[in-house]
Design a protein around this motif. Structure first.
Motif, mmCIF file in Angstrom:
data_model
loop_
_atom_site.group_PDB
_atom_site.id
_atom_site.type_symbol
_atom_site.label_atom_id
_atom_site.label_comp_id
_atom_site.label_asym_id
_atom_site.label_seq_id
_atom_site.Cartn_x
_atom_site.Cartn_y
_atom_site.Cartn_z
ATOM 1 N N UNK A 7 -11.988 -21.870 -14.738
ATOM 2 C CA UNK A 7 -12.626 -20.551 -14.685
ATOM 3 C C UNK A 7 -13.072 -20.195 -16.104
ATOM 4 N N UNK A 8 -14.360 -19.954 -16.264
ATOM 5 C CA UNK A 8 -14.918 -19.600 -17.573
ATOM 6 C C UNK A 8 -15.180 -18.103 -17.698
ATOM 7 N N UNK A 10 -16.817 -20.967 -12.432
ATOM 8 C CA UNK A 10 -16.100 -22.152 -12.906
ATOM 9 C C UNK A 10 -17.063 -23.139 -13.554
ATOM 10 N N UNK A 11 -16.544 -23.896 -14.513
ATOM 11 C CA UNK A 11 -17.352 -24.952 -15.122
ATOM 12 C C UNK A 11 -17.295 -26.199 -14.248
ATOM 13 N N UNK A 12 -17.983 -27.251 -14.673
ATOM 14 C CA UNK A 12 -18.058 -28.475 -13.870
ATOM 15 C C UNK A 12 -16.711 -29.162 -13.691
ATOM 16 N N UNK A 51 -24.596 -2.459 -10.661
ATOM 17 C CA UNK A 51 -23.669 -2.329 -11.792
ATOM 18 C C UNK A 51 -22.866 -3.617 -11.918
ATOM 19 N N UNK A 52 -23.046 -4.306 -13.055
ATOM 20 C CA UNK A 52 -22.388 -5.594 -13.278
ATOM 21 C C UNK A 52 -21.676 -5.624 -14.621
ATOM 22 N N UNK A 53 -20.568 -6.342 -14.643
ATOM 23 C CA UNK A 53 -19.876 -6.622 -15.898
ATOM 24 C C UNK A 53 -19.450 -8.086 -15.859
ATOM 25 N N UNK A 54 -19.331 -8.663 -17.042
ATOM 26 C CA UNK A 54 -18.927 -10.055 -17.164
ATOM 27 C C UNK A 54 -17.791 -10.130 -18.166
ATOM 28 N N UNK A 55 -16.703 -10.779 -17.746
ATOM 29 C CA UNK A 55 -15.530 -10.926 -18.608
ATOM 30 C C UNK A 55 -15.292 -12.400 -18.886
ATOM 31 N N UNK A 56 -14.783 -12.680 -20.067
ATOM 32 C CA UNK A 56 -14.369 -14.035 -20.413
ATOM 33 C C UNK A 56 -13.028 -14.296 -19.740
ATOM 34 N N UNK A 57 -12.847 -15.483 -19.205
ATOM 35 C CA UNK A 57 -11.595 -15.845 -18.531
ATOM 36 C C UNK A 57 -10.565 -16.240 -19.583
#
Length: 181
Positions: A115-116, A109-111, A22-28
């Protein structure tokens, strides 16, 4: 082609969708809106994809969710020095049944180190009482995170090594099982 700041790369979306965990992805962003959940999340909570997109995962909490559980996740999300954490939290499914959700959070995190996204994996530990089931959850999560780590690396995003955190989850889950008996 410009990548939408709120949309993760397609290979990451595909990996999340394929996972049995079970996975969820949130925008930072300010309220950490969900931008994606997979079938495992839908099975665990009963909430369909369309009903949760754009909402913060707080909708799974209710007035019986202990304040200290909510506070621990909030502190983690504001703490720029920590990239991974795990949190037991009392949640409710769409039908109102409660369950203790062990939530693993990882910041992507982006380069430049910003935190993205925040990816969360969830496990119902109210029924995870046997060591074999606990080990299976850890193995599935480690495999899913390894594949995601490879995928996000291709797009300038980074996940810190969560293996130690995950490896310790068996002990955490066992403690909950013992405490609840």
């Amino acid at each position: 082609m410009m990548q939408n700041a709120l949309m993760p790369p397609e290979p990451l979306r595909a990996q999340i969708a394929r996972s049995n965990v079970a996975l969820s992805l949130a925008a930072a962003e300010a309220d950490m809106p969900l931008i994606m959940v997979n079938r495992g999340f839908q099975r665990l909570t009963g909430f369909e994809h369309a009903a949760v997109i754009g909402r913060n995962c707080r909708f799974l909490q209710d007035d019986k969710t202990p304040v200290h559980q909510i506070a621990a996740m909030s502190v983690f999300l504001r703490d720029d020095t920590r990239d991974d954490g795990r949190f037991p939290v009392l949640n409710r499914r769409i039908d109102g049944t409660g369950f203790v959700n062990l939530v693993f959070l990882s910041k992507l995190r982006d380069h430049e180190g910003r935190i993205r996204f925040v990816i969360a994996s969830q496990f119902d530990i109210t029924t995870a009482r046997q060591a074999a089931a606990l080990a299976g959850n850890d193995e599935a999560l480690i495999g899913a995170l390894d594949m995601m780590r490879q995928t996000v690396g291709q797009f300038g995003l980074a996940m810190t090594d969560s293996a130690g955190l995950i490896a310790r989850s068996i002990t955490t889950l066992a403690r909950f099982a013992v405490r609840d008996e």
